[in-house]
Design an enzyme around this catalytic site. Structure first.
Site, short mmCIF file in Angstrom:
data_model
loop_
_atom_site.label_atom_id
_atom_site.label_comp_id
_atom_site.label_asym_id
_atom_site.label_seq_id
_atom_site.Cartn_x
_atom_site.Cartn_y
_atom_site.Cartn_z
N ASN A 1 0.84 -1.21 0.00
CA ASN A 1 0.00 0.00 0.00
C ASN A 1 0.87 1.26 0.00
O ASN A 1 0.34 2.37 0.06
CB ASN A 1 -0.96 0.01 1.19
N THR B 1 18.32 -5.60 10.66
CA THR B 1 18.85 -5.85 9.32
C THR B 1 19.10 -4.51 8.64
O THR B 1 18.38 -3.55 8.88
CB THR B 1 17.81 -6.67 8.51
N TYR C 1 3.75 -2.45 17.94
CA TYR C 1 4.46 -3.33 17.00
C TYR C 1 4.68 -4.71 17.63
O TYR C 1 4.36 -5.73 17.03
CB TYR C 1 5.80 -2.69 16.64
#
Ligand code: UDP
Length: 331
Positions: A32, A175, A145
């Site tokens: 989105n 990462t 989260y």
């Protein structure tokens, strides 16, 4: 294989799409563009088997034709992002995961959930094995989260046990690599952008808190190994290379050859103090270990940021108002 990647135009999603196309799979990339961007997969447009569809997986998820694998990677993932859009973050972790699991069930596809080291919260066990239940504050700012991902893990297991969906869960540790948004607020893109611009590099608190950082290529290899396996997980995927944030800031200043100074900003609420994956399970089950030295990964990432800077692609809102005040005062 025909693979659906939700969040496929995000940082990790776009690298997954790229690797899947390279190995000859067909990819339906759904996004989105809340935190991702079509620019991340622009180079894949026109490649055989690649399709980009703008859609919000919390509204609706329908894919025509067969699907062999669903990689559910849609979610804001940087603290600055998920604090900006907390409800969307909770929705994509819950309703979005429900829809993605429904798609996998409908198509008889394997489903892999992108979970996170954040399920361990501010850990009291170090390094963190998959068996550790975590230390999460559900009502703190990061709860939106952490709890969305914990719910997503529970839902994934419920679909496995109730509907027999072939599911896997990867818990992704920090990462980094090309295509991180320079304004996403995380430590590595912030430090690199600041160092390249000659701005003060913003270290939160005393910078003694640690993270363990993995170059994106290694992460993608681990995730696809999990996708190709039949293990249910959860499996930690991350590089055990642990580093304090102050040392990381100094390293990046050094690697960029920058004259930037370090400024200390306020530490975010509930910021984990330590974090390191125990990767024993990934080694045993997936024969996976990171291959890229962190320094090489940082150099590649710096190179990419330099190329973006030249492309004038930087439009950077500050990390937080307090941090900016500091910097503007030159402190
Ligand atoms: N951090 C920092 N300076 C920044 C951004 C982040 O020192 O400009 C710190 C942050 O407080 C945390 C660590 O770096 O201790 C990693 O933060 P990041 O947002 O990259 O990832 P996460 O907290 O989700 O692991």
């Amino acid at each position: 294989m025909r693979v659906v990647v939700t969040g496929g135009a995000g940082f990790l999603g776009s690298h997954l799409c790229e690797r899947l196309i390279e190995r000859g799979d067909q990819v339906v990339c759904l996004d989105n563009f809340l935190t991702g961007t079509p620019a991340n997969v622009e180079h894949l447009q026109g490649r055989d088997g690649f399709r980009l569809v703008r859609t919000d997986v919390t509204d609706y998820l329908h894919v025509v034709g067969p699907v062999d694998l669903v990689l559910h990677f849609a979610s804001p993932a940087s603290p600055v992002d998920y604090l900006r859009v907390p409800i969307e973050t909770l929705k994509v972790g819950s309703i979005g995961t429900l829809h993605a699991l429904g798609l996998a069930k409908d198509k008889g596809a394997r489903f892999v959930l992108a979970s996170t080291s954040e399920v361990y919260g501010d850990p009291e066990v170090h390094p963190q094995p998959e068996s550790y239940w975590g230390h999460v504050n559900p009502v703190g700012p990061r709860g939106v989260y952490d709890e969305a991902k914990r719910f997503a893990e529970a839902l994934t297991l419920a679909y496995r046990h109730t509907h027999g969906v072939d599911t896997g869960i990867v818990r992704i540790f920090n990462t980094f690599g090309p295509r991180m948004r320079p304004d996403d607020g995380r430590a590595i893109p912030n430090f690199i952008r600041q160092a390249l611009a000659g701005e003060p590099v913003t270290v939160a608190g005393d910078g003694k808190q640690t993270r363990s950082i993995c170059y994106v290529d290694d992460l993608v290899t681990g995730i696809l190994a999990m996708a190709d396996a039949d293990h249910s997980g959860p499996i930690n995927i991350g590089n055990p290379h642990e580093i304090a944030m102050l040392d990381l800031a100094r390293w990046i200043i050094d690697l960029t050859g920058s004259a930037s100074e370090i400024v200390h900003i306020e530490r975010p609420v509930d910021d984990p103090t330590i974090r390191q994956p125990d990767t024993t399970l990934a080694q045993a089950v997936l024969a996976w270990e990171p291959q890229v030295a962190v320094e090489d990964g940082l150099l590649r990432t710096i190179e990419w940021f330099r190329s973006q800077e030249q492309a004038q692609a930087f439009a950077v809102p500050p990390l937080d108002p307090q941090a900016t005040e500091h910097i503007l005062r030159g402190e």
